[in-house]
Scaffold this active site. Structure first.
Site: not given
Length: 352
Positions: A172, A176
């Site tokens: 996660s 990004k």
């Protein structure tokens, strides 16, 4: 677990109108990852699939080797990003910092910055490029087009109680950052009563997992472990932390805050190849705090993201009257110590 399965898993998150059966399959796969983990190779495959589930940021060719960022796993009183991003930009690198909001008992960088009147964290990719070209740094929220799979997966992790899985946390976070097309990244992985992870061993495992996943995406990465059994600095709370970060940008912030800004920034500059040693990098960051060039960059960044010029001029002045710039609490409580002494530790999770 085959990488093709992970790619299918991420790809099907794009279909928000999926049926109950698909939802159950996704939930089962999340639970399998939570219970059995992923190998380093599988974590890298999941990270790559998530990174390319949406748009990635692209930069002018002349910025090659100059785009860097920092990520913190969050801690009470952690206002490091507010001082570090402009200090890095003052050193000549580009910092497209995508940050988050408060979670649990830890504060969020965006919440702190949005306590500044007019500051806007929701900006487009084109606006990010323009601000980086003119200022050198920005601190923004995740756009709907960057790693959309992460938002879907996080919502599923929440309802399936699979949030605290190392490979899911790592993929996660790293996806990004990889979507920013970075040259280098520094990770501030925190442990203790003021962080999500209380145990140093757990933080170290997460750091190692994230560094490996990030390096596999072509991003030169280094991680530091930070003890968060005490809050950083003296202030906790959105606008209070902005004030303390500004004092750090004046070169006279709390010693622990200034130390952490220097260490993270120095190692990141070294990892990006901008200095010949991490010590040289630390000294350069501290120099930018002392000569006020980082403060000037912070002021320009906030104006570029919506704050009024006059507001930032007053906010960043040597003798700013912060009571006029920020809304004050309606109720206050003064705590008096029954004895003379020093506060050695503050337990952020103490319930009384």
């Amino acid at each position: 677990m085959g990488s093709h399965i992970l790619y299918w898993f991420v790809d099907c998150t794009k279909d928000v109108s999926c049926n109950v059966t698909a939802q159950l399959v996704r939930g089962a796969l999340l639970m399998a990852i939570y219970l059995h983990g992923l190998t380093a190779s599988e974590t890298s495959s999941l990270t790559r699939a998530m990174t390319y589930s949406g748009e990635t940021l692209h930069w002018p060719l002349e910025w090659n080797g100059c785009v860097v960022d920092k990520h913190s796993t969050g801690g009470v009183g952690d206002k490091v990003s507010l001082a570090l991003a402009p200090a890095l930009a003052a050193c000549g690198v580009k910092v497209p910092m995508i940050s988050g909001r408060g979670l649990g008992h830890t504060g969020g960088t965006l919440d702190k910055l949005e306590s500044i009147p007019g500051f806007c964290s929701s900006i487009t990719a084109d606006q990010i490029r323009n601000i980086l070209a003119n200022v050198g740094c920005c601190i923004v929220g995740q756009t709907k087009d960057i790693v959309p799979a992460d938002r879907v997966l996080y919502a599923m992790r929440d309802v399936s109680s699979t949030v605290d899985s190392l490979p899911l946390i790592a993929s996660s976070i790293v996806s990004k950052k990889a979507a920013e097309n970075l040259t280098a990244l520094v990770l501030d992985v925190k442990y203790g009563r003021g962080a999500f992870m209380e145990k140093e061993a757990d933080a170290r495992s997460l750091a190692e997992t994230m560094v490996e996943a990030s390096n596999s995406m072509g991003v030169k990465t280094v991680a530091l472990l930070t003890n968060m059994n005490n809050p950083i600095g003296f202030a906790v709370g959105n606008h209070l932390e902005v004030i303390e970060a500004i004092r750090c940008l004046h070169g006279n912030g709390p010693a622990d805050l200034q130390y952490l800004v220097g260490q993270l920034g120095g190692r990141l500059l070294y990892k990006a190849g901008k200095v010949t040693s991490s010590t040289e990098g630390v000294n350069l960051i501290l120099e930018k705090l002392q000569d006020k060039s980082a403060l000037h960059t912070f002021r320009r960044m906030c104006v570029a993201q919506g704050a009024a010029e006059e507001t930032m001029k007053e906010l960043c002045s040597e003798n700013a009257d912060f009571t006029k710039l920020f809304r004050q609490s309606k109720f206050t409580t003064q705590l008096r110590s029954p004895v003379t002494g020093y506060v050695h530790q503050i337990d952020a999770l103490w319930r009384g």
